[in-house]
Design an enzyme around this catalytic site. Structure first.
Site: not given
Length: 698
Positions: A45, A156, A139, A141
């Site tokens: 990333k 992440d 986060d 999800k």
């Protein structure tokens, strides 16, 4: 995670890792599939440049990467390498060749209870490892859960926390995906490990039902239901529904811990005698088959970039009134690689070998084939400006006929490349804007100005890589540097004076009148007197600014995070009027914010969550309001008596400015990835390396 070829703008190597393909991109930056010198596949990333300009973000990112390296749980994609202080900053994690949970449910349907329980146990174990490192995911999800043949991986973790508190994030903005954000975070009360448990419950409900427990629709409506209503768990088996309901408790103290969840959800069933864990265990067979195919298809060498096999050059423009010959078909995968630059237009139009299919309300004017690495970057009322970052070329095209006005290799800073790590070479170009007959672009430490009509070099100014988009008024240009602005002589580029705000201001939203410069800092609108060079007044809104500033008729108009529209006297700072949005299930604290207002002929056109309103510019009285079919509206443009509305579903609608009644609508696809630029009544599109211009019926 499916991979697609690298583009011309992608690097060849990051640190010691050779890039093979692009996996995707998000708010933090781009993600690449790469291979280490020893042959290990990793996901790299690369953090986007804008975030790295915020020193607070840089410090937090260094801390979060250090913490993330301590996470060692089996069901997490471990951080294997990183350079958080590099230029650019990056980190490499274990590569997981599998579908995301979101893709798996979309392709193969909902999961049975035993599979959901197995997934829940694995995710609880992953969160336990994250929390043990003093991190909170924030986060979780379906798209952040990857499904490999040997089990799921949470990705992440820990990194979003660094971005959540950056100055580049609007104060009060909630980071996350509606339906998976815990209610305490929506109420701006903070979120700890219990917030991750809430998200876990929502993820399990999604796997079992195919939709989140608080439904879909407009973001503010979903957020409202999260805070105020019970989840819909009717599609879940009773025992599973009981566990998920406790995860989704409004009070974080009432939610189970991840350790308790591990006990309740238990281990996956024992594999069948033939060892087929994908059918007898927690992972559904079709999902396991897809993951196995992705693993087999993982590239070991860089995928060919579009244009590698042949050299593309931009063709000579067609004479006015003639139709361009048939253009070469571009690889279908190029659609997935399209990158939207500031001012670029991506309007997906159905195409065949004979060119785009012309919608009935759009008259095709011209087409233009872009060279490899070239993109549409800015526009004026007469010209479109194409930039080629690496070749240092800027091309200007006539809006009406596509003819080439000028094409120049522009000046750049001469900066050498550091071959030890991936460095910003520095002499790429980036167009920042057009104003007052000047085109501005940045290269390394300097801002350059050229004549917008012919491309002649005017001057350069040392701006320390910030590369603003100056606003030109008369013979001076006003440029921002976050906490201050400076004023340049447009004839020479010399600095005339500067002014410090004393706070971080959103300089990208400056507006200039003959008397004042206006800029937002959170809830505060600041006016600086251009004659006395002192602060003239401030206006305090009830919520943070969300849009740019529009000055018309002596007033400044803007929208705020809670969905309100403000009209403020530009001379005195007195609030003339304010209109708040009153949609179904509306709660101003939970809204995604207002859209950019447009002012024309005494009317302000304003959008919030796909509701479009027209207000009298002087009094603020509402003239009409109309709800659009899509969840969000991405742009409004007034052309004569027509309001052109572009929505997140890719549709373009023509509304009557007087009544709001719809005239026509073209469904052109592309969804929320679509961007539109309207210049007068000309709509310019970019798709698969081709610009196409249409005249819209008004």
């Amino acid at each position: 995670m499916a991979s697609v070829p690298l583009t011309a703008g992608d690097p060849v190597r990051v640190g010691r890792y050779r890039l093979l393909a692009r996996l995707g991109q998000g708010g933090m930056g781009r993600v690449y599939l790469a291979r280490s010198p020893g042959g290990r596949a990793v996901a790299v990333k690369v953090v986007r440049e804008a975030l790295l300009r915020d020193e607070g973000f840089r410090r937090r990112f260094v801390r979060e990467v250090a913490a993330a390296r301590r996470v060692t749980g089996f069901f997490t994609a471990a951080v294997v390498d990183a350079d958080p202080e590099g230029d650019p900053a990056w980190l490499a994690t274990e590569y997981v060749p599998g579908l995301s949970l979101q893709e798996a449910v979309a392709r193969h349907g909902v999961w049975p209870e035993v599979a959901v329980r197995g997934l829940g146990a694995a995710l609880a174990e992953a969160l336990a490892a994250v929390h043990a490192a003093d991190l909170v995911h924030r986060d979780l999800k379906p798209s952040n859960v990857l499904l490999a043949p040997d089990g799921p991986r949470v990705i992440d973790f820990g990194i979003s926390a660094a971005a959540d508190d950056t100055a580049l994030t609007q104060t009060g903005t909630v980071i996350g995906t509606p339906g998976f954000i815990p209610p305490e975070q929506l109420r701006h009360e903070g979120s700890g490990p219990a917030g991750d448990v809430f998200a876990l419950g929502a993820v399990l409900a999604y796997a079992a039902a195919g939709v989140g427990p608080f439904g879909g629709g407009a973001s503010h409506a979903v957020n409202y239901r999260v805070v105020h209503e019970d989840p819909d768990l009717r599609a879940l088996a009773p025992a599973l529904a009981d566990v998920v309901a406790r995860c989704l408790a409004k009070d974080p103290a009432q939610r189970p811990t991840v350790a308790r969840l591990l006990d309740e959800l238990g281990e996956p069933e024992t594999p069948a005698p033939d060892g087929d864990v994908t059918t007898a265990g927690w992972l559904p067979g079709p999902v396991a088959d897809s993951a196995a195919r992705l693993r087999a298809d993982t590239p070991t060498e860089p995928l060919p970039r579009p244009g590698d096999a042949t050299t593309q050059t931009a063709p000579a423009p067609a004479p006015p009134g003639t139709r361009r010959r048939r253009l070469r078909t571009v690889l279908a995968t190029a659609t997935a690689l399209a990158v939207t630059a500031a001012g670029a237009v991506l309007w997906r139009v159905a195409a065949d070998d004979d060119g785009p299919t012309r919608p009935p309300n759009l008259e095709q004017l011209w087409t233009y084939s872009l060279a490899d690495g070239q993109r549409l970057s800015a526009s004026s009322q007469e010209l479109l400006y194409l930039e080629h970052e690496k070749n240092h070329r800027i091309t200007a095209l006539d809006v009406t006929d596509g003819s080439r006005r000028w094409d120049r290799r522009v000046r750049v800073d001469d900066v050498s490349q550091d071959t030890g790590h991936l460095k910003n070479v520095g002499n790429d170009i980036r167009i920042t804007g057009v104003s007052g007959g000047l085109l501005f672009y940045g290269s390394n430490d300097h801002l350059y100005a050229v004549d917008a009509d012919d491309g002649d070099h005017r001057w350069r100014y040392m701006d320390d890589t910030f590369h603003p988009s100056p606003v030109v008024v008369g013979d001076v240009a006003y440029a921002d540097m976050v906490s201050f602005f400076y004023v340049l002589d447009t004839r020479t580029g010399d600095k005339l004076w500067d002014y410090g705000f004393g706070v971080n201001a959103d300089g990208s939203n400056i507006a200039v009148t003959d008397e004042v410069l206006l800029v937002h800092s959170g809830k505060k609108l600041i006016a600086v007197d251009l004659r006395t060079r002192k602060q003239k007044w401030t206006h305090q809104a009830a919520s943070d600014a969300e849009t740019g500033l529009v000055v018309a008729g002596g007033k400044v108009y803007f929208g705020t995070l809670d969905g309100s529209l403000y009209a403020v006297d530009a001379r005195s700072g007195e609030e003339e009027w304010r209109r708040t949005f009153q949609g179904e299930l509306w709660d101003g604290r939970l809204g995604e914010g207002a859209g950019m207002p447009q002012v024309a002929d005494g009317t302000v056109y304003f959008e919030n969550d796909a509701y479009i309103s027209a207000f009298d510019a002087d009094t603020g009285s509402q003239r009409w309001r109309r709800k659009q079919e899509a969840d969000e509206v991405t742009s409004l443009d007034v052309v004569d008596d027509t309001l052109l509305v572009h929505a997140s579903d890719g549709g373009l609608t023509a509304l009557d400015t007087g009544s709001g009644e719809p005239g026509w609508r073209e469904s052109l696809g592309g969804g929320d990835e679509t961007d539109v630029r309207v210049i007068g009544d000309v709509v310019v599109t970019e798709i698969d390396g081709r610009l196409t211009a249409y005249r819209a019926a008004t």
